[in-house]
Enzyme design. Structure first.
Site, mmCIF file in Angstrom:
data_model
loop_
_atom_site.group_PDB
_atom_site.id
_atom_site.type_symbol
_atom_site.label_atom_id
_atom_site.label_comp_id
_atom_site.label_asym_id
_atom_site.label_seq_id
_atom_site.Cartn_x
_atom_site.Cartn_y
_atom_site.Cartn_z
ATOM 1 N N VAL A 72 -2.536 -3.380 4.948
ATOM 2 C CA VAL A 72 -0.868 -3.467 4.879
ATOM 3 C C VAL A 72 -0.496 -4.913 5.403
ATOM 4 O O VAL A 72 0.008 -5.609 5.083
ATOM 5 C CB VAL A 72 0.033 -2.388 5.257
ATOM 6 C CG1 VAL A 72 1.230 -2.608 4.841
ATOM 7 C CG2 VAL A 72 -0.832 -1.042 5.646
ATOM 8 N N LEU A 126 -16.759 -19.509 18.235
ATOM 9 C CA LEU A 126 -16.028 -19.217 17.824
ATOM 10 C C LEU A 126 -15.366 -20.525 18.360
ATOM 11 O O LEU A 126 -14.633 -20.790 19.629
ATOM 12 C CB LEU A 126 -14.576 -17.733 19.389
ATOM 13 C CG LEU A 126 -14.577 -16.414 18.338
ATOM 14 C CD1 LEU A 126 -15.402 -15.480 18.639
ATOM 15 C CD2 LEU A 126 -13.568 -16.163 19.460
ATOM 16 N N VAL A 144 1.525 -1.223 -0.209
ATOM 17 C CA VAL A 144 0.063 0.346 -0.012
ATOM 18 C C VAL A 144 1.013 1.341 -0.068
ATOM 19 O O VAL A 144 2.044 1.631 0.975
ATOM 20 C CB VAL A 144 -0.435 0.308 1.357
ATOM 21 C CG1 VAL A 144 -1.647 1.699 1.316
ATOM 22 C CG2 VAL A 144 -1.898 -1.281 1.141
ATOM 23 N N ILE A 146 -12.508 -21.612 21.233
ATOM 24 C CA ILE A 146 -12.035 -21.045 22.074
ATOM 25 C C ILE A 146 -13.402 -21.597 22.902
ATOM 26 O O ILE A 146 -12.967 -22.121 24.697
ATOM 27 C CB ILE A 146 -12.254 -19.914 22.193
ATOM 28 C CG1 ILE A 146 -11.381 -19.340 20.891
ATOM 29 C CG2 ILE A 146 -11.967 -19.304 22.679
ATOM 30 C CD1 ILE A 146 -9.400 -19.352 21.942
ATOM 31 N N LEU A 177 -5.907 -14.976 13.478
ATOM 32 C CA LEU A 177 -7.515 -15.315 12.397
ATOM 33 C C LEU A 177 -6.923 -13.879 11.195
ATOM 34 O O LEU A 177 -5.869 -13.108 10.929
ATOM 35 C CB LEU A 177 -8.808 -14.601 13.919
ATOM 36 C CG LEU A 177 -8.551 -15.701 14.739
ATOM 37 C CD1 LEU A 177 -9.491 -15.495 15.566
ATOM 38 C CD2 LEU A 177 -8.945 -17.338 13.730
#
Length: 594
Positions: free
Chosen positions: A51, A476, A25, A479, A421
């Site tokens: 980015v 999730l 970028v 978790i 993630l």
């Protein structure tokens, strides 16, 4: 001698080091570099939406082909800090990527100038080198050293920070005589290999643990030859998956607490000798070290000398590049075989395959909402052995590693040590960019998918097609499963009733609408009987429109995936019914033996 800006010299060096693609970028502090990039030509640039996404694209690009080095570019300040996660991921998995950042002018770096941050100090713990170049004349040497370090020893990332005035300063630089520095890797001696092979030959039930270093060194053919010569079953680690084909007679399956096979753990626990090559004894592979090491002799071969003994002390360690070591292992094994000195391992190898045929998990379920196991079964049917899978972390990745099949190196591209993630979408774009002819299939749970979902627009803009399998339980999941030990189900449920998509019920985010809004195609599947058709249609849409195509599978809200809760590879809990007849696991490598 030619005169050019330091930024132009940097670009010319990139090309002479073999770089043909970059991800990034632009911004004010890196614009001189971008001007040089455009003026020079020869490096294709993909504009990311974030980015951090560019850094993950670079990692996916590197990991697709031997010799690739992905390059990510950003401006000063937050662009560099955004890429720290990508650098950490690359360092943890020994992946060379080059991060280039802009910086405030040298005279004001220390004066709290706009977007001036000491990115080199921030990046040092997650790189092999991080440097802010303060003298323009040093730019060629710094970039030369960067490539040397990225490729030497244990590969890894480098960050080069370029103040805007340094980029614009003219220097003398002879492009035509530039040469990359020689790459340094330690090489095993014959005496070391002879001793290690003697230890293997003295055992009765040996195994080879093949890590990601075997793939990084492009040594998988030598690994297979050595295993076949000695009749030694091979356990690929998660990062080494594909080093030996899943259907090979000496593939013993994966071992560990999570991404493991029942038969892999069972065979490992019967072994008495382990030769680890290019692996780092990751804790999710070993679990409790007293269980993992009990009754076994260990030899560890790794390119990084300080890796030997870091997790536990092997009985013998060899600092060597995996390819160099395996070439010698093959040479010495051939000579030993010709002299009649190799034991017959046929019975031990057959026992490992017997376990593969009897200790299997069930994948065939017809439930609606569907169980995730059925998704992977249909993926095995729909996608060819040439498919490149890309994924990061979560129950989706763990179940995928337990049930999918991989037949080639660099066809399971998984973020291992860091597991951030959001990694999957940009990494998949980097993989597809590096190998435009390949079928690239990404695998995500709904939370991983949402983390960097904006990067789908990169695939639409730049015509980078791939298939993204999204398993959605609006949870999730990993978790939540871990919270069972605390008797809680807290802050892990993602469900809500979407006022714009009431047909979703409590599954919340309408991923189909979001994907379509970002210029991609998407298919939602609620019945497992429709998965095969959806995967086939996704392939056609990707080919026709040249964009990412999302196949969203709506899962049951709660599924517990097989794993150990005690950190013991001998105590993996099987939450679902096991396969008791061949139809329960129709895509297993070995037909279930009952």
């Amino acid at each position: 001698m030619a005169r050019m800006t330091a930024a132009r010299a940097a670009v010319e060096i990139l090309k002479r080091e073999g770089v043909t693609s970059a991800f990034g970028v632009p911004g004010a502090a890196i614009n001189p570099f971008y001007a040089a990039l455009r003026a020079s030509g020869g490096i294709d640039h993909t504009l990311a939406r974030h980015v951090e996404g560019a850094s993950h694209m670079a990692e996916g690009y590197t990991r697709t082909r031997p010799g690739n080095i992905g390059v990510c570019v950003g401006t000063s300040g937050p662009a560099g800090t955004d890429m720290i996660t990508g650098l950490y991921s690359a360092l943890g998995d020994s992946v060379p990527i080059l991060c280039i950042t802009g910086q405030a002018p040298t005279a004001v770096i220390h004066k709290e100038d706009f977007q001036a941050v000491d990115i080199a100090s921030i990046a040092k713990p997650v790189t092999k080198m991080a440097v802010t170049v303060l003298e323009a004349a040093q730019v060629p040497g710094v970039f030369q050293q960067a490539f040397h370090l990225m490729r030497s020893g244990r590969p890894g990332p480098v960050l080069v920070d370029l103040p805007v005035d340094v980029q614009q300063t003219e220097i003398e630089f002879d492009v035509d005589t530039y040469e990359p520095l020689p790459v340094h890797r330690p090489v095993a001696t014959r005496a070391q290999i002879e001793k290690a092979l003697a230890m293997l030959n003295a055992s009765r039930r040996p195994l080879i643990v093949a890590g990601g270093g075997v793939i990084t060194a492009d040594a998988t053919a030598l690994l297979r030859e050595f295993a076949e010569l000695t009749g030694t079953p091979v356990v690929p680690t998660l990062m080494g998956w594909g080093a030996i084909p899943d259907d090979h007679e000496l593939n013993a399956g994966m071992v560990g607490l999570q991404t493991s096979h029942r038969y892999g753990n069972a065979t490992f626990l019967e072994s008495d000798f382990v030769l680890g090559i290019g692996n780092r004894w990751a804790n999710r592979h070993t679990g409790r070290l007293d269980v993992y090491t009990a009754g076994r002799t260990f030899v560890h071969v790794d390119v990084e000398p300080t890796q030997i003994g870091r997790i536990f002390a092997p009985d013998y360690g060899i600092a060597s590049d995996a390819k160099a070591a395996l070439a010698l292992f093959v040479e010495v094994a051939r000579e030993t075989k010709a002299a009649g000195g190799l034991p017959d391992r046929a019975a031990w190898g057959a026992a490992a395959q017997e376990r593969r045929a009897t200790l299997q998990r069930r994948t065939h379920f017809d439930d609606v909402p569907m169980k995730p196991q059925r998704v992977y079964e249909e993926m095995n049917k729909a996608f060819s052995p040439q498919t490149r899978y890309v994924t990061t972390i979560g129950l989706s990745q763990i179940a995928g590693a337990q049930m999918l099949h991989v037949y080639r190196p660099r066809h399971w591209i998984n973020c291992g040590q860091a597991g951030p993630l959001g990694w999957t979408i940009p990494a998949a774009l980097g993989v597809a960019k590096a190998d435009p002819q390949a079928q690239v299939v990404a695998l995500s749970g709904d939370y991983d998918f949402q983390f960097m979902i904006e990067e789908l627009a990169v695939g639409a803009q730049h015509k980078i097609p791939y298939i993204h399998v999204l398993v959605n339980n609006s949870y999730l999941g990993l978790i939540r499963q871990a919270q069972r030990a605390f008797d809680i189900d807290f802050q892990v449920n993602l469900e809500f009733e979407n006022v714009n998509s009431p047909e979703l019920g409590v599954y919340g985010v309408d991923h189909v609408k979001v994907a379509e809004g970002l210029g991609c195609k998407a298919i939602r599947v609620t019945d497992p009987a429709d998965l095969a058709a959806a995967f086939e249609q996704a392939g056609k849409l990707a080919a026709e429109f040249r964009v990412p195509v999302v196949v969203e599978a709506i899962l049951e809200r709660v599924t517990n995936i097989s794993m150990s809760g005690t950190n013991d590879i001998g105590e993996v809990v099987e939450f679902e019914e096991l396969a008791t007849e061949p139809a329960h696991a129709p895509t297993s490598i070995r037909t279930l033996k009952v």
